[in-house]
Write an enzyme that holds these catalytic residues in place. Structure first.
Site, short mmCIF file in Angstrom:
data_model
loop_
_atom_site.label_atom_id
_atom_site.label_comp_id
_atom_site.label_asym_id
_atom_site.label_seq_id
_atom_site.Cartn_x
_atom_site.Cartn_y
_atom_site.Cartn_z
N GLU A 198 -54.06 42.95 -40.58
CA GLU A 198 -53.41 41.65 -40.63
C GLU A 198 -54.26 40.68 -41.44
O GLU A 198 -55.45 40.49 -41.14
CB GLU A 198 -53.19 41.09 -39.23
CG GLU A 198 -52.25 41.91 -38.36
CD GLU A 198 -52.13 41.38 -36.94
OE1 GLU A 198 -51.00 41.30 -36.44
OE2 GLU A 198 -53.17 41.06 -36.32
N CYS A 199 -53.70 40.05 -42.42
CA CYS A 199 -54.27 38.93 -43.15
C CYS A 199 -55.68 39.24 -43.68
O CYS A 199 -55.82 39.90 -44.69
CB CYS A 199 -54.25 37.68 -42.27
SG CYS A 199 -54.41 36.14 -43.20
#
Length: 484
Positions: free
Chosen positions: A343-344
């Site tokens: 994620e991210c």
């Protein structure tokens, strides 16, 4: 019915000082020997981390956009068990939501939990007008219990006296505290809000300073009494988090740790954005968790899956680049077909390069992309994404509720041999709300490696943990079968 003393600390807008006040309240109550459970409304990792440090207990995020209402109540009910008080910090302004009707606002959360609200009011250059603001907030939406006010950034005794008398006489709402102006923000800020407690080496002294100020300027006994006026709660009917993902656990795995797949979770100074419930869900779905670091030279255990959360890889870019062994290891895991979820910030690490302030740093090289830091947000707020391609983690046709929280964006690779950028067929997610990576798409897939700017909460994405663990179990079985 069960007693759950609780209150919501809310502001009129971001920057009103509610986080600083909430930190001081949590720390001051914890120093009294009370069991304080902190919560943060909204998709936020940094404030939640500070709150957990202040209270001495891990904070959970409560958000009616990310979670169904029944699970919001269920999560609160379970995490607040046995606590003397639960303190819930709001986000943005009290009535600010994602649309004109204020959907998913702090006020909506307060009504959902039947929690009294204490308004943190920035009283800078304001006296009688404060009463009009408080009165307007109290009357704006039905079903909201605005039960107290804490005035922040007051200028002196005369100012405080007029504020208190105006608010209490015109609104009938008690003023529970008057905090003075501080010469500077006690916790430095940057583009994402407060500086991470992992990057600030004066955590304990500053929290104690805030607690001292709150203890001197806020009537904590009245605050406790107010929290105790919250009505008793019935145990929610929704599936409790204790049982979450249990149906995904094969019976022979429940009490056999040797047979459980092992998922590595990167937690270090570069990547540490995780909802605690995400890790709990993986455990309840049948995995063992091992914390690993992208920065340390320490060896890793044998893994069957890898989870890279968000964070600030840009602050550790050189150290990440210099740890060549780990970069090669992660790239090798991906090419071997290990299920990897990023994620991210985790996605940024999986790209070929990370560009920060004009310098380019090599990363793991799973995806042929560069990410670069920008001066303005590139994706910020709630998001919805439709799953459009088969992958190990999310079923096709499912619409994810998540959020974005990044100042980076994707570019074609800046250094090294040219590589074609991923085409639309490489992306699993079509953004219905939010920016994503490129051209309204997100969820880049390579073998069994899935990476997205979109953050999810496991309780609002009930298939995720079970699917992740199933993929890790299958990878482990294949590896064992291939061994001589």
């Amino acid at each position: 019915m069960s007693n759950r003393p609780r209150l919501v600390l809310a502001g009129l807008s971001g920057g009103a000082g509610k986080t600083i006040v909430t930190l001081g309240v949590c720390r001051a109550l914890a120093r009294r020997g009370l069991t304080v459970r902190p919560f943060k409304k909204g998709p936020d990792y940094i404030d939640a981390s500070w709150l957990g440090l202040a209270a001495g207990r891990e904070a959970s995020n409560l958000d009616p956009f990310l979670l169904p209402a029944g699970l919001v109540r269920g999560l609160f009910f379970e995490k607040s068990a046995g606590c003397d008080i639960s303190v819930i910090e709001g986000n943005r302004g009290l009535f600010d939501g994602k649309d004109l009707s204020g959907s998913f606002s702090t006020a909506e959360l307060a009504r959902l939990l039947c929690a009294p609200v204490v308004l943190v009011l920035d009283a800078t250059k304001m006296t009688r007008t404060a009463a009009a603001i408080v009165a307007g907030c109290a009357a704006f939406e039905s079903g909201l219990s605005l039960a107290g006010v804490i005035c922040n950034r007051t200028a002196g005794e005369r100012h405080r006296s007029i504020l208190r008398r105006s608010i209490e006489e015109y609104t009938g709402i008690s003023v529970l505290g008057m905090l003075p102006k501080m010469p500077e923000n006690p916790i430095p800020e940057r583009h994402m809000g407060l500086l991470s407690n992992r990057e600030y080496d004066r955590q304990e002294p500053i929290l104690d300073t805030l607690a001292d100020c709150v203890a001197d300027c806020v009537d904590l006994d009245r605050l406790l009494h107010l929290a105790g006026t919250a009505p008793d709660m019935e145990q929610p009917d929704a599936l409790s988090i204790t049982d979450w993902a249990a149906p995904s656990i094969p019976p022979d795995d429940r009490h056999a740790p040797a047979g459980r797949p092992r998922i590595g979770v990167v937690r270090d100074a570069a990547l540490w954005f995780y909802y605690p419930e995400n890790l709990e869900a993986l455990t309840r779905a049948g995995a063992d968790i091992s914390l690993v670091s992208l920065l340390s030279p320490d060896p890793w255990p044998e893994l069957d899956g890898l989870y890279l959360g968000g964070g600030f890889p840009e602050t550790m870019a050189r150290a990440l680049a210099d740890n060549l062994d780990v970069r090669d290891r992660v790239r090798g895991f991906s090419r071997a077909g290990m299920p990897i979820y990023a994620e991210c910030g985790g996605f940024m690490y999986l790209c070929r390069e990370l560009r920060v302030a004009g310098e380019t740093f090599p990363m793991a090289g799973v995806f042929p992309l560069t990410t670069t830091l920008c001066p303005r947000p590139q994706g910020l707020g709630y998001s919805r994404a439709l799953v459009r391609r088969e992958n190990p983690f999310h079923p096709v046709g499912y619409e994810l509720a998540g959020h974005e929280f990044h100042y980076s964006r994707c570019l074609a690779c800046l250094d090294g041999p040219p590589a074609p950028p991923p085409g639309p067929e490489s992306f699993c997610l079509e953004m219905k709300r939010g920016a994503g990576m490129l051209h309204g798409l997100d969820g880049l897939l390579s073998d069994a490696t899935f990476a997205a700017y979109t953050h999810i909460h496991a309780l609002g994405t009930p298939h995720w943990a079970g699917n992740f663990v199933a993929a890790a179990r299958a990878f482990r079985a294949c590896r064992e079968k291939a061994r001589p």
